[in-house]
Design an enzyme around this catalytic site. Sequence first.
Site: not given
Length: 282
Positions: A102, A120, A145-146, A166
Site C-alpha cells: 500500500s 508501522e 502504534d497505528g 490494514d
Amino acid sequence: MNYRHAYHAGNIGDVLKHAVLARLIVYLQRKDKAFRIIDTHAGIGAYDLTSEETQKTGEWLDGIAKVISTPMPDDVAALLAPWLDVVRANNPGKDLKLYPGSPALARKLMRPVDRLTLTELHPADFDTLSKRFAGDHQVKTIHLDGWLALGSFLPPKEKRGLIIIDPAFEEIDEFDRMASAVIKGWRKFSTGTYACWYPLKDRYGLRRFDEALKDAGVKDVLTLELSLGKSGPDTAMLGSGMTIINPPYTLAEEMRTVLPWLRDCLRKGSEASWSVDQLIAE
Ligand code: SAM
C-alpha cells in the site's frame, strides 16, 4: 508481533485491498486540492517476490500472479489499470519480482502536492520502510502504534484525506480495537474516507465492528467482500472484505464490475462469491 506481511504479499487479500485503494486515490485526484493519505499499518512498502518468505508460502501465485496474467474485459481492465500499471512499472521484465504494497502504490499515485503518512510498529519492518522512503519529502514514516495515529494525526491539515487501516489480525480483539480507533478518528475528521481491510474469518468480530459503527452514528458506510471459497476461523484465509466510510459515489458501481471478474479469476471452488452492500446509509 509475529506477523510479517512478506509471507502474504500479493495474496488474495492484497488483491482486493490494492484494487480498491487505487480506485480511492484516483477519485481523490479529481480535485486539484492536495490530499493526505495515512496508512496506519504500513508494512515494509514493497515486497521481493523472490525472497525466502514469499517463496515459502507462494500466496502471491494465487493472487497477483493470476490477476496480471489473465485476460480481462476492457471495462475491468480500465478500472484495474491504476493499480496494475503500478505493478507493471515495478516489473519491467516478463516475471513478477517486486510487489508494491500500500505505501509504494499510494506513493506512485500521489501528485507533487499530496502527502503520505506511514506508521508501522514492527521494529525491523519499520526500519525497512523508513529506509525505503528516506529523503522523500512527501512521505513521513513514523515508528508508532497505528491505532494511535488515528487519534494523533486527524484531521490532516489538507482537510482532504484517505485513511488506510490494514491490521495484521493477530489479536483476538482486533475488530474491537479497529472499531474504537476508527470511531475516534471519524469524530475528529468526519469527512475523511476510511478504508478498513479484514479477513473473512471471524464473522462475530465483524458483526461487532459493524454494530459499533452504527451505534456511534457513523454514516455512509459501504462493505465490499470477495470470497474465493468457504473459510472460517480454523481454515486458511479464502476471502476478505473492506469497510469504506465516506466512499466516493462511484466506488459501488466500479466494484460491481470488478469483483465478479476477480471472483472468477481467483476462485477456489463453487462457493466463491462477492458482494457490495451499503451497510449504513448516507
Ligand atoms: N498495508 C500493507 C500493505 O498493503 O502493503 C500491509 C500491512 S500488514 C497486513 C500489517 C502490518 O501492521 C504489519 O507490517 C505489522 O507489523 C503491522 N502492525 C501490527 N500491529 C501494528 C500496530 N499496532 N501499529 C502499527 N503497525 C502494526
